[in-house]
Write a protein that holds these residues in place. Structure first.
Motif, PDB file in Angstrom:
ATOM      1  N   UNK C  63       0.902  -1.066  -0.383  1.00 19.59           N
ATOM      2  CA  UNK C  63      -0.057  -0.226   0.046  1.00 19.59           C
ATOM      3  C   UNK C  63       1.075   1.340  -0.096  1.00 19.59           C
ATOM      4  N   UNK C  64       0.790   2.191  -0.991  1.00 20.43           N
ATOM      5  CA  UNK C  64       1.385   3.637  -1.126  1.00 20.43           C
ATOM      6  C   UNK C  64       0.606   4.173  -0.371  1.00 20.43           C
ATOM      7  N   UNK C  65       2.050   4.664   0.889  1.00 18.24           N
ATOM      8  CA  UNK C  65       1.942   5.681   1.797  1.00 18.24           C
ATOM      9  C   UNK C  65       1.887   6.799   1.531  1.00 18.24           C
ATOM     10  N   UNK C  66       2.784   6.921   0.509  1.00 17.02           N
ATOM     11  CA  UNK C  66       2.918   8.725   0.138  1.00 17.02           C
ATOM     12  C   UNK C  66       1.704   9.145  -0.587  1.00 17.02           C
ATOM     13  N   UNK C  71      -6.231   5.500   2.793  1.00 18.64           N
ATOM     14  CA  UNK C  71      -6.790   5.283   3.996  1.00 18.64           C
ATOM     15  C   UNK C  71      -5.995   5.156   5.062  1.00 18.64           C
ATOM     16  N   UNK C  72      -5.054   6.010   5.767  1.00 21.37           N
ATOM     17  CA  UNK C  72      -4.039   6.060   6.601  1.00 21.37           C
ATOM     18  C   UNK C  72      -4.455   5.205   7.909  1.00 21.37           C
ATOM     19  N   UNK C  73      -5.742   6.059   8.290  1.00 17.81           N
ATOM     20  CA  UNK C  73      -5.838   4.967   9.634  1.00 17.81           C
ATOM     21  C   UNK C  73      -6.726   3.473   9.691  1.00 17.81           C
ATOM     22  N   UNK C  74      -6.736   3.334   8.259  1.00 16.67           N
ATOM     23  CA  UNK C  74      -6.680   1.753   7.901  1.00 16.67           C
ATOM     24  C   UNK C  74      -6.039   0.922   8.511  1.00 16.67           C
ATOM     25  N   UNK C  75      -4.530   1.600   7.202  1.00 17.18           N
ATOM     26  CA  UNK C  75      -2.961   1.155   7.531  1.00 17.18           C
ATOM     27  C   UNK C  75      -2.865   0.928   8.776  1.00 17.18           C
ATOM     28  N   UNK C  76      -2.751   2.186   9.360  1.00 21.49           N
ATOM     29  CA  UNK C  76      -1.972   2.689  10.775  1.00 21.49           C
ATOM     30  C   UNK C  76      -2.066   1.278  11.837  1.00 21.49           C
ATOM     31  N   UNK C  77      -4.412   1.080  11.631  1.00 20.15           N
ATOM     32  CA  UNK C  77      -4.365   0.046  12.468  1.00 20.15           C
ATOM     33  C   UNK C  77      -3.645  -1.611  12.810  1.00 20.15           C
ATOM     34  N   UNK C  78      -2.758  -1.790  11.296  1.00 16.61           N
ATOM     35  CA  UNK C  78      -2.660  -2.857  11.222  1.00 16.61           C
ATOM     36  C   UNK C  78      -0.597  -2.744  11.063  1.00 16.61           C
ATOM     37  N   UNK C  79      -0.237  -1.706  12.289  1.00 16.89           N
ATOM     38  CA  UNK C  79       0.588  -1.199  11.830  1.00 16.89           C
ATOM     39  C   UNK C  79       0.906  -1.272  13.202  1.00 16.89           C
ATOM     40  N   UNK C  80       2.197  -1.812  14.621  1.00 17.80           N
ATOM     41  CA  UNK C  80       2.350  -1.809  15.894  1.00 17.80           C
ATOM     42  C   UNK C  80       2.769  -0.659  16.191  1.00 17.80           C
TER      43      UNK C  80
END
Lengths: 222, 241, 245
Positions: C63-66, C71-80
């Motif tokens: 998933x491209x963060x840049x 959807x950043x919140x969704x991605x962050x929920x998968x990164x501790x």
């Protein structure tokens, strides 16, 4: 619907009505600030003295004043001072006395917090050098405390300037009264109040910007 | 001097049977104005204060700052006159509103600016890591504020909020200027009618003090209830009136 | 799984990340070290977009963060993520800290979230403290709760931002123990730390960053510690300082 007419607003109107009121608001603010700071310092020192016969009167005075609306204090003085001195006094004189007495309570709290913000070590260092209490306060504590609390004091002065409008309650002639009188006379109250709002806003906003700048400057020095 | 407390049991003529009853009704008006204005001020104050901290929305920040500066830099009495005389003239439908409602709006908006300032600095006082932690758990900005930032900021600003609550009761006295029949107007009118100014003023002042004390006690309870175990908060100071 | 391509970041005129590229594969434990001001904390914060970047690309699990549309919140929920100062929420109890995001972000039921969270609390050895508040725990205990909080989101990767540097020395061990066991279970981990013992013991790779936000070294653990002669002078200087004091 929008039918504003500012044509009455000219130099004659300003000099006839507004200036006199502005002058009173300004003088009242300055006298009450100076008087309030002098009396407030005294009250603050009393409260910090740790001697019950000094602490209690100051405590009652400060907290009493702070729990009563300013309008009521204004009315009280206007009612009581003539009873005490036995002759009627003007609303303007009464307002000056009231504001000094009232602001003293607020300034004393600011000053007390300022003095208490000076580290104990500074006081001890002064004492260790053999200074008396008065010397220590005058030469060490108060100069530092006043610099720390300057922004808060100036903010209080801006609030005070706005509060001078409350002399309305006893019919004294301040800046707001000036605008109101002009509005009534020219049959344009809506425009007069709007103008008053703009003038108050410009004065108070510019002053508060200045205070903020000063605050940042002091924060850097510290 | 001679006291004459009997006057409170005399009939003022008109809608109240005694001055005492009138006094109590005036107290009721003071408390109603204060309470409704407080609710409005808390709602708007928290909203505006929060908007001012949203980093990615310069438009909202500008709006919040403008709101705060506008309502902070005009004397309350003049704001009440504006609501009473000016705004209904500019927006005719508002002519229907009673003086009571207009005073609530004036006092509420005035106080909302001061509360917004508290909320703003309360949020700014939180460590930035708390935002990061909430976001790192996948919370949206709204969720971060709802569950983490605002509950914490709310506790930090509780002491200055108590000051504002006490101020709002005191500031409600300015409503006398547009004839809302609250305590200060009572004091003015009855002083003139009975010439027993000292007794009347003492009673009114006493009720103001009682109101302030009641708020102080109540909020002291609330403060203890919401205290976070094991967390020492830095003291906050409030100025103003 | 994580790919950084020529990432650069500025604070105003100051460049804090300079053309950083790196790859982290599934199951790898990568230690990022370097002197203070080298941008290592900033680098790790960019991996879940807590710090925005001005140049380059960051891909997490394809998933491209840049990409502003991500959807950043969704991605962050998968990164501790675990922070230097723990960042537990002090107004919530330990259990509430563990369940809040599970319920509000992942949409789990409270019961499910509690069960799941307490399992991890048990794992970090703090189940007895489940009803306490963060302020009532020691620093080491708070950090272990913070690790449990991140794990209870079932992350695909764990980021550690100097997890032991705010701790009193006697508490460092208990936190490192948890991290070591996590590494041994095969969790993908990126760890910013000065704990070279930890790097030696469990890391696969070491990334060394230098002042100015530049990646100076990126090599296997054995190469990094076992072959000092092949290291850059700045790296050797740094290692000398932190290994012999």
């Amino acid at each position: 619907m929008l039918d504003l007419d500012f044509s009455f607003y000219n130099w004659a109107m300003i000099s006839d009505f507004v200036l006199k009121g502005f002058y009173f608001s300004l003088v009242l603010t300055l006298i009450a600030t100076l008087g309030g700071i002098v009396l407030g310092t005294l009250l603050a020192l009393m409260r910090l003295s740790e001697k019950p016969f000094l602490v209690w009167p100051a405590l009652v005075y400060v907290n009493g004043m702070r729990s009563i609306p300013l309008v009521m204090v204004i009315l009280w003085f206007f009612l009581l001072v003539p009873l005490i001195i036995g002759q009627p006094i003007g609303a303007e004189i009464s307002a000056v006395v009231t504001f000094i007495a009232f602001e003293a309570a607020y300034f004393s709290e600011i000053i007390r917090a300022g003095i208490q913000s000076i580290p104990r070590g500074q006081v001890m260092a002064g004492e260790a050098l053999g200074m008396t209490y008065a010397q220590n306060m005058r030469l060490v504590v108060l100069p530092q405390a006043f610099r720390n609390m300057l922004p808060v004091m100036l903010t209080q002065t801006i609030i005070l300037f706005q509060d001078t409008s409350l002399v309305y309650a006893i019919g004294a002639y301040d800046m707001l009264k000036g605008f109101e009188t002009a509005g009534k006379l020219f049959g344009r109250p809506v425009e007069a109040y709007l103008l008053a709002a703009v003038v108050y806003f410009v004065i108070c906003y510019s002053l508060s910007r200045l205070v903020r700048r000063l605050h940042q400057k002091i924060a850097i020095i510290r | 001097m001679n006291w004459d407390w009997e006057i409170f049991f005399q009939d003022p003529g008109g809608q109240h049977t005694t001055y005492l009853e009138w006094l109590m009704s005036a107290w009721g008006w003071t408390l109603s104005v204060s309470l409704l204005a407080l609710l409005l001020a808390l709602l708007m104050g928290f909203m505006i204060g929060t908007l001012r901290t949203l980093p990615k929305h310069p438009g909202w920040v500008l709006f919040g700052t403008g709101w705060t500066e506008l309502f902070r830099n005009i004397p309350l009495l003049l704001q009440i006159f504006l609501w009473y005389h000016v705004i209904p003239a500019l927006v005719p439908p508002l002519k229907e509103l009673s003086g009571f409602v207009l005073v609530v709006l004036a006092l509420g908006f005035f106080t909302s600016a001061r509360i917004s300032e508290q909320v703003y600095s309360g949020i700014r006082a939180l460590p930035k890591g708390q935002f990061y932690a909430a976001q790192a758990l996948g919370m949206t900005t709204w969720q971060s504020y709802r569950y983490v930032i605002l509950p914490r900021a709310g506790r930090i600003i509780l002491p200055p909020l108590v000051n504002e609550m006490m101020s709002i009761v005191k500031n409600s006295s300015v409503a006398f200027a547009v004839s809302v029949s609250e305590l200060t107007l009572f004091a003015l009118q009855v002083q003139e009618e009975t010439a027993r100014g000292v007794e009347v003023y003492l009673a009114v002042t006493g009720l103001y003090v009682v109101s302030a004390l009641a708020i102080n006690l109540l909020m002291g309870q609330i403060e203890r209830r919401v205290q976070i175990p094991g967390l020492v908060l830095p003291g906050a100071t409030g100025g103003g009136h | 799984m994580i790919e950084l391509k020529q990432v650069s970041k500025w604070y105003g005129a100051v460049q804090v990340l300079n053309d950083c590229s790196a790859q982290i594969h599934k199951g790898e434990v990568v230690v990022v070290c370097g002197p203070s001001g080298s941008g290592k904390s900033t680098l790790i914060k960019t991996i879940n977009a807590l710090e925005p970047i001005q140049q380059g690309e960051i891909w997490v699990d394809s998933i491209p963060l840049h990409d502003p549309k991500t959807n950043l919140p969704k991605l962050r929920s998968r990164v501790g993520m675990v922070f230097q100062h723990f960042e537990l929420f002090p107004h919530l109890s330990v259990t509430e800290n563990l369940t809040l995001a599970q319920v509000k972000v992942l949409g789990r039921s409270l019961d499910e979230a509690k069960k799941h969270g307490l399992e991890y609390l048990e794992r970090v050895g703090l189940i007895a403290h489940k009803d306490k508040f963060p302020g009532q725990l020691s620093g080491g205990q708070q950090q272990r709760v913070a690790i449990a909080r991140a794990l209870s989101m079932d992350p695909i990767v764990m980021l550690f931002d100097e997890p032991t540097s705010a701790l009193d020395p006697e508490m460092v061990g208990e936190v490192l123990d948890v991290m070591v066991s996590l590494a041994k279970e095969g969790m993908t981990m990126v760890v910013v730390t000065h704990e070279m013992g930890f790097a030696r013991k469990v890391s696969n790779r070491v990334i060394f960053m230098d002042v100015g936000g530049r990646i100076l070294e990126d090599c296997s653990r054995d190469e990094f510690f076992g072959n000092p002669d092949a290291r850059q002078p700045r790296t050797r200087e740094f290692l000398d300082k932190i290994l012999h004091h």
